[in-house]
Design an enzyme around this catalytic site. Structure first.
Site, mmCIF file in Angstrom:
data_model
loop_
_atom_site.group_PDB
_atom_site.id
_atom_site.type_symbol
_atom_site.label_atom_id
_atom_site.label_comp_id
_atom_site.label_asym_id
_atom_site.label_seq_id
_atom_site.Cartn_x
_atom_site.Cartn_y
_atom_site.Cartn_z
ATOM 1 N N TYR A 1 1.087 -0.963 -0.146
ATOM 2 C CA TYR A 1 -0.049 0.060 0.116
ATOM 3 C C TYR A 1 0.221 1.288 0.302
ATOM 4 O O TYR A 1 0.682 2.207 0.183
ATOM 5 C CB TYR A 1 -0.608 0.298 1.245
ATOM 6 C CG TYR A 1 -2.106 -0.646 0.944
ATOM 7 C CD1 TYR A 1 -2.301 -2.364 0.512
ATOM 8 C CD2 TYR A 1 -3.396 -0.267 0.607
ATOM 9 C CE1 TYR A 1 -3.688 -2.899 0.875
ATOM 10 C CE2 TYR A 1 -4.968 -0.321 0.647
ATOM 11 C CZ TYR A 1 -4.503 -2.424 0.021
ATOM 12 O OH TYR A 1 -5.552 -3.011 -0.185
ATOM 13 N N LYS B 1 3.143 -15.229 2.340
ATOM 14 C CA LYS B 1 3.348 -16.091 1.824
ATOM 15 C C LYS B 1 5.019 -16.190 1.066
ATOM 16 O O LYS B 1 5.576 -16.002 -0.338
ATOM 17 C CB LYS B 1 2.544 -15.788 0.576
ATOM 18 C CG LYS B 1 2.165 -16.169 -1.038
ATOM 19 C CD LYS B 1 1.880 -17.404 -0.133
ATOM 20 C CE LYS B 1 1.927 -18.356 -2.447
ATOM 21 N NZ LYS B 1 1.000 -19.596 -1.798
ATOM 22 N N ASP C 1 -2.918 -18.636 1.438
ATOM 23 C CA ASP C 1 -3.503 -19.498 0.658
ATOM 24 C C ASP C 1 -4.425 -20.156 1.637
ATOM 25 O O ASP C 1 -5.485 -20.726 1.512
ATOM 26 C CB ASP C 1 -3.328 -20.091 -0.583
ATOM 27 C CG ASP C 1 -1.878 -20.402 -0.582
ATOM 28 O OD1 ASP C 1 -0.768 -20.686 0.105
ATOM 29 O OD2 ASP C 1 -1.214 -21.437 -1.684
ATOM 30 N N ASP D 1 -6.325 -7.100 4.211
ATOM 31 C CA ASP D 1 -7.695 -6.601 3.518
ATOM 32 C C ASP D 1 -7.729 -7.415 2.848
ATOM 33 O O ASP D 1 -9.547 -7.800 2.926
ATOM 34 C CB ASP D 1 -6.696 -6.102 2.031
ATOM 35 C CG ASP D 1 -7.919 -5.419 1.514
ATOM 36 O OD1 ASP D 1 -8.726 -5.150 1.608
ATOM 37 O OD2 ASP D 1 -7.775 -5.076 0.157
ATOM 38 N N ASP E 1 -11.695 -9.096 4.073
ATOM 39 C CA ASP E 1 -13.450 -9.709 3.510
ATOM 40 C C ASP E 1 -13.791 -10.772 3.804
ATOM 41 O O ASP E 1 -14.855 -11.435 3.686
ATOM 42 C CB ASP E 1 -13.780 -9.203 2.184
ATOM 43 C CG ASP E 1 -13.780 -7.654 2.163
ATOM 44 O OD1 ASP E 1 -13.212 -6.884 2.699
ATOM 45 O OD2 ASP E 1 -13.946 -7.338 0.034
HETATM 46 C C1 IPM Z 1 -10.599 -2.073 3.413
HETATM 47 C C2 IPM Z 1 -11.044 -1.803 2.031
HETATM 48 C C3 IPM Z 1 -9.424 -0.415 1.436
HETATM 49 C C4 IPM Z 1 -8.350 -1.403 2.092
HETATM 50 C C5 IPM Z 1 -10.100 0.639 0.251
HETATM 51 C C6 IPM Z 1 -10.654 1.188 0.315
HETATM 52 C C7 IPM Z 1 -8.571 0.560 -0.104
HETATM 53 O O1 IPM Z 1 -10.974 -2.354 1.512
HETATM 54 O O2 IPM Z 1 -10.500 -1.064 4.009
HETATM 55 O O3 IPM Z 1 -10.578 -3.218 3.602
HETATM 56 O O4 IPM Z 1 -7.690 -2.122 1.120
HETATM 57 O O5 IPM Z 1 -8.043 -0.668 2.376
HETATM 58 MG MG MG Z 2 -11.424 -4.199 2.679
#
Ligand code: IPM
Ligand code: MG
Length: 369
Positions: free
Chosen positions: A138, A205, A238, A262, A266
């Site tokens: 990042y 990884k 993975d 990140d 999710d």
């Molecule tokens: C999160 C989001 C952000 C990230 C994006 C919006 C840049 O996906 O907070 O998880 O990748 O950190």
């Molecule tokens: Mg995210």
């Protein structure tokens, strides 16, 4: 008691809708627990850029630095504004600007939330993902080059496809020894504090990304040696993604670098009913921390009044906890649990027909009882 000074950045899309409910519930909890807030809203984000050609003013960090905490909704209007501007300047800019190195994303299902696993019960799952939030991939370092350009020709072993390309792009991850050690230590400290299994799982990884992830693995082993009372283990990212689904009950604290964290969070959000139920915060040791749900601005459902505000509401509870307002935080969590358990006032992602506002109202009302 002095009020907590909180900077509120609702942002774009559903960010605005869910933060309105988060503030409603925050105020209700504050009233009940005798906690007061000095709230100031800032209209920054991608929408702000459309008008002002900047996503936030140049002195934004000075302004935010005067607050105890930042409460952010979501930023981004990807069809109208380059992501490097909205998301890059506001979300990533604030995270790195205040050195908010520990992105904390709890994975604690609230009974009654949508449940996607057939082979596990929600009450068996209770862990937290710590994601390093200021470095790794990042850092936005790299560029696009012609393969013959000196910048790349000298450092890249050419492969057939590179040579046949008009351009190649480099995206460099930067992993610092201090940054890795700091976030890994944070994970072990949390494992000690938590009433859990005292187990830290690291993920990298290093079989493919040998330099950076090799260093991370080595630091992880060193830090683990400082915490003999905690179990430690590691898995490639993975394999870990798979285990989040097959054995989610075994995790206590998971620590990951920025990009892997990140992606994993999710996935872990699905274990708590989806992104609409997953809270988060970026913690700093030197400046204000920023509390934001991991879901994005979701332009596809923005303005329809159907976004689930629970992630933002639980994020407010997390913020209160970090401000040491444990009673107020507990009140919010209890009210959310009761509303979700009752199952009558939920947004469509959770199988209900209620609006964002109705869910916020139901939680605020429950909190008074
Ligand atoms: C999160 C989001 C952000 C990230 C994006 C919006 C840049 O996906 O907070 O998880 O990748 O950190
Ligand atoms: Mg995210």
């Amino acid at each position: 008691m002095k009020p907590h000074k909180i900077a509120v950045i609702p942002g774009d899309g559903i960010g605005v809708e869910v933060i309105a409910e988060g503030l409603k519930v925050l105020q209700a909890a504050g009233q009940k627990a005798g906690v007061s807030f000095d709230l100031e809203q800032f209209p920054w984000g991608a929408g702000y850029w459309l008008e002002h050609k900047v996503a936030l003013p140049p002195d934004a960090l000075d302004i935010l630095g005067r607050f105890d905490a930042i409460y952010l909704g979501a930023v981004g209007l990807p069809d109208q504004v380059p992501e490097s501007v909205g998301v890059g300047q506001v979300v990533l800019g604030i995270r790195s600007g205040f050195d908010q190195f520990a992105n904390v994303r709890p994975v604690q299902p609230v009974g009654g939330c949508p449940w996607y696993l057939q082979h596990r019960k929600s009450e068996d799952i209770d862990f937290v993902v710590i994601r390093e939030a200021t470095e790794g991939f990042y850092c936005n370092i790299g560029g696009r080059y012609a393969p013959a350009a000196a910048e790349v020709a000298d450092i890249i072993p050419m492969r057939p496809a590179f040579v046949r390309s008009k351009e190649i792009a480099l995206q460099t991850g930067v992993f610092s020894e201090f940054g890795c050690r700091r976030v890994i230590r944070y994970a072990f400290e949390l494992a000690r504090r938590r009433d859990g299994r005292k187990r830290v799982t690291s993920t990298t990884k290093s079989n493919a990304l040998t330099h950076a992830m090799g260093m991370w693995d080595q630091i992880f082993e060193q830090v683990a040696g400082e915490y003999p009372d905690c179990e430690h283990e590691w898995a490639h990212v993975d394999a870990l993604a798979m285990r989040f689904i097959t054995n989610p009950e075994r995790f206590d604290v998971v620590v990951a670098s920025n990009l892997f964290g990140d992606i994993l969070t999710d996935l872990s959000a699905v274990l708590v009913g989806g992104l609409g139920f997953a809270p988060g915060g970026n913690l700093s040791e030197t400046g204000p921390s920023m509390f934001e749900p991991p879901h994005g601005s979701a332009p596809d459902i923005a303005g329809k009044g159907i976004a689930n505000p629970i992630a933002a509401i639980l994020t407010a509870a997390f913020m209160l906890e970090c401000l040491d307002e444990l009673e107020a935080a507990g009140l919010i969590r209890r009210a959310v649990a009761l509303v979700v358990e009752a199952g009558e006032v939920l947004t469509p992602d959770a199988g209900g027909t209620a609006t964002t506002e109705q869910v916020g109202d139901a939680i605020a009302t429950m909190l008074q009882q």
